[in-house]
Scaffold this active site. Structure first.
Site, mmCIF file in Angstrom:
data_model
loop_
_atom_site.group_PDB
_atom_site.id
_atom_site.type_symbol
_atom_site.label_atom_id
_atom_site.label_comp_id
_atom_site.label_asym_id
_atom_site.label_seq_id
_atom_site.Cartn_x
_atom_site.Cartn_y
_atom_site.Cartn_z
ATOM 1 N N CYS A 48 0.796 -1.195 -0.069
ATOM 2 C CA CYS A 48 -0.063 0.035 -0.008
ATOM 3 C C CYS A 48 0.810 1.313 -0.023
ATOM 4 O O CYS A 48 1.356 1.932 1.007
ATOM 5 C CB CYS A 48 -0.867 -0.042 0.959
ATOM 6 S SG CYS A 48 -1.549 -1.661 1.500
ATOM 7 N N ALA A 49 1.463 1.589 -1.147
ATOM 8 C CA ALA A 49 2.502 2.307 -1.260
ATOM 9 C C ALA A 49 2.685 3.972 -1.417
ATOM 10 O O ALA A 49 3.470 4.634 -0.938
ATOM 11 C CB ALA A 49 3.646 1.956 -2.270
ATOM 12 N N CYS A 89 -1.442 4.304 10.611
ATOM 13 C CA CYS A 89 -1.133 5.689 11.481
ATOM 14 C C CYS A 89 -2.384 5.925 12.365
ATOM 15 O O CYS A 89 -2.798 7.171 12.262
ATOM 16 C CB CYS A 89 -0.698 6.832 10.205
ATOM 17 S SG CYS A 89 -1.958 6.760 9.073
#
Length: 446
Positions: free
Chosen positions: A258-259, A384
């Site tokens: 998931c870049a 995050c």
């Protein structure tokens, strides 16, 4: 809206954010098309972020001066909220100037009734003062209003971490985020970068958290020659930890599932040696974002070891054989609650259902990519966010359904939180004054 009035531009920005725009992107656009000097740009940024950060608090105050159920036009409400923010949180702007600006703006953009309404509200606030938040009897609501955090999030964090830790986090999230960069070790060293930045007038501090991180003060990092030359990139310190947890070797074949936009991809690439076969394959759903990954790789001079492609990480079976990669990173799509200081509107946009829906996606991605890992390979899962629904709960469910994987202790360059009892690593915003992050690591058994 005038191009040289920061308060008018702040009203427009806040109105657009309320309609779905991202605060950071909206603010960048507004500044780009404005005629503001440096001081007014800083004021505009402060007004927008500050009003969003304290919105629940400001709204609570404002509603005590408005008739119950009365609906305000968005621009009128934002005009009053900005005036309240300046009055309560900024100490360098005289009250008379705050009131005059708001009243004049109401007069210029509305009719006489709106001008009188705004004038009346501001004068009432001046006479009576704002309500005492300590008088809110419900402790969760009091925390919610005091720190401008939705009640459901206060409740979740309190259940998860306890009242004391939750209050510590809440007290931190409305403070300005530190400016941090990652040194691009593919082309320079941290020592050299630090010396050059100090010569350029920056105040530079080594990160407590990340091995390649520096904190900068003095001016925007993007103005540095090192940034323009690709010798460093802007990245939060805690966001560098998932790649450190991969424990990369120069010849590794790595999947970054998931870049976009490529911050972690380029960090991975900097640790690889293409002459030894090292390469990172970077996936994203959208072709536009794949181009952004490639652009970042080129700027940081690591394009020779990055293969960026458009692919849903849940569909890796269509492109890759099983046991293809030595290391896999899943920096998963998440609620982003750890980024509240940088994207303050996140707290108002998310719901508990969002977190639960994301958990389903996160588990699907982990399931799909896990088959592509070689035996004894390392899979790092990170987010995050600071919500257990998307963190520890995902780890537990993945391990329960994948007996061929085991949890291993997350190891980082600076051995962050060395005394923790968990294999996973949780970084909260109040721990090191960084973004909130969660990192876990798994090993595939033979």
């Amino acid at each position: 809206m005038t191009k040289d009035n920061p308060r008018a531009l702040a009203v427009e920005s806040l109105t657009r954010v309320a309609n779905g725009a991202y605060s950071n992107l909206q603010l960048d656009k507004m500044i780009a098309k404005s005629d503001l000097n440096d001081a007014d740009r800083r004021l505009l940024t402060n007004l927008v972020y500050g009003t969003i950060q304290h919105r629940l608090t400001l709204d609570y105050y404002l509603r005590s001066f408005v008739k119950p159920g009365e609906r305000l036009e968005p621009w009128v409400e934002n005009t009053l909220l900005i005036a309240l923010y300046q009055l309560l949180y900024l100490d360098r702007i005289p009250k008379r100037a705050i009131f005059n600006e708001a009243i004049q703006f109401a007069k210029d953009n509305g009719h006489e009734g709106i001008r009188r309404f705004v004038t009346g509200i501001l004068h009432a606030i001046d006479r009576q003062g704002v309500p005492d938040l300590n008088q809110i009897s419900d402790p969760l609501k009091r925390l919610s209003v005091t720190y401008s955090m939705p009640t459901w999030l206060v409740t979740r964090l309190t259940d998860q971490l306890g009242a004391e830790k939750t209050q510590s986090i809440l007290a931190t999230i409305n403070q300005p985020a530190a400016q941090s960069v990652r040194v691009n070790t593919a082309v320079t060293t941290k020592t050299e970068a630090k010396a050059e930045l100090e010569m350029a007038g920056f105040t530079v501090t080594e990160s407590e958290v990340s091995g390649e991180g520096l904190r900068l003060d003095g001016q925007p990092a993007s103005r540095s020659e090192l940034f323009n030359q690709g010798q460093m990139t802007i990245q939060d310190e805690s966001a560098m930890l998932p790649v450190e947890a991969l424990q990369l070797q120069p010849g590794d074949q790595v999947l970054d599932a998931c870049a976009a936009p490529g911050g972690k991809t380029t960090q991975i690439a900097a640790a690889l040696d293409p002459e030894k076969g090292g390469q990172v394959t970077a996936l994203d759903l959208h072709e536009k974002k794949v181009k952004l990954i490639a652009k970042n790789a080129a700027r940081l001079q690591v394009a020779d070891r990055v293969n960026a492609m458009a692919l849903d990480a849940r569909k890796v079976d269509s492109e890759f054989s099983d046991a293809t990669f030595d290391k896999i990173l899943v920096d998963a799509p998440c609620s982003g609650i750890g980024l509240i200081r940088r994207k303050p509107e996140i707290r108002y946009d998310k719901t508990p259902q969002d977190s639960e829906h994301l958990q389903t996606i996160q588990l699907a991605i982990l399931d799909a990519v896990s088959r592509k890992l070689k035996p004894q390979g390392t899979l790092v899962y990170s987010t995050c966010t600071i919500l257990a629904t998307e963190n520890d709960d995902v780890v537990a469910q993945f391990l329960a359904t994948h007996p061929n994987f085991e949890s291993v202790r997350v190891t980082t360059t600076k051995n962050v939180k060395a005394d923790r009892e968990t294999a996973t690593l949780s970084i909260y915003p109040d721990d090191f004054d960084t973004d909130g992050f969660f990192v876990s690591a798994f090993r595939r058994k033979n």
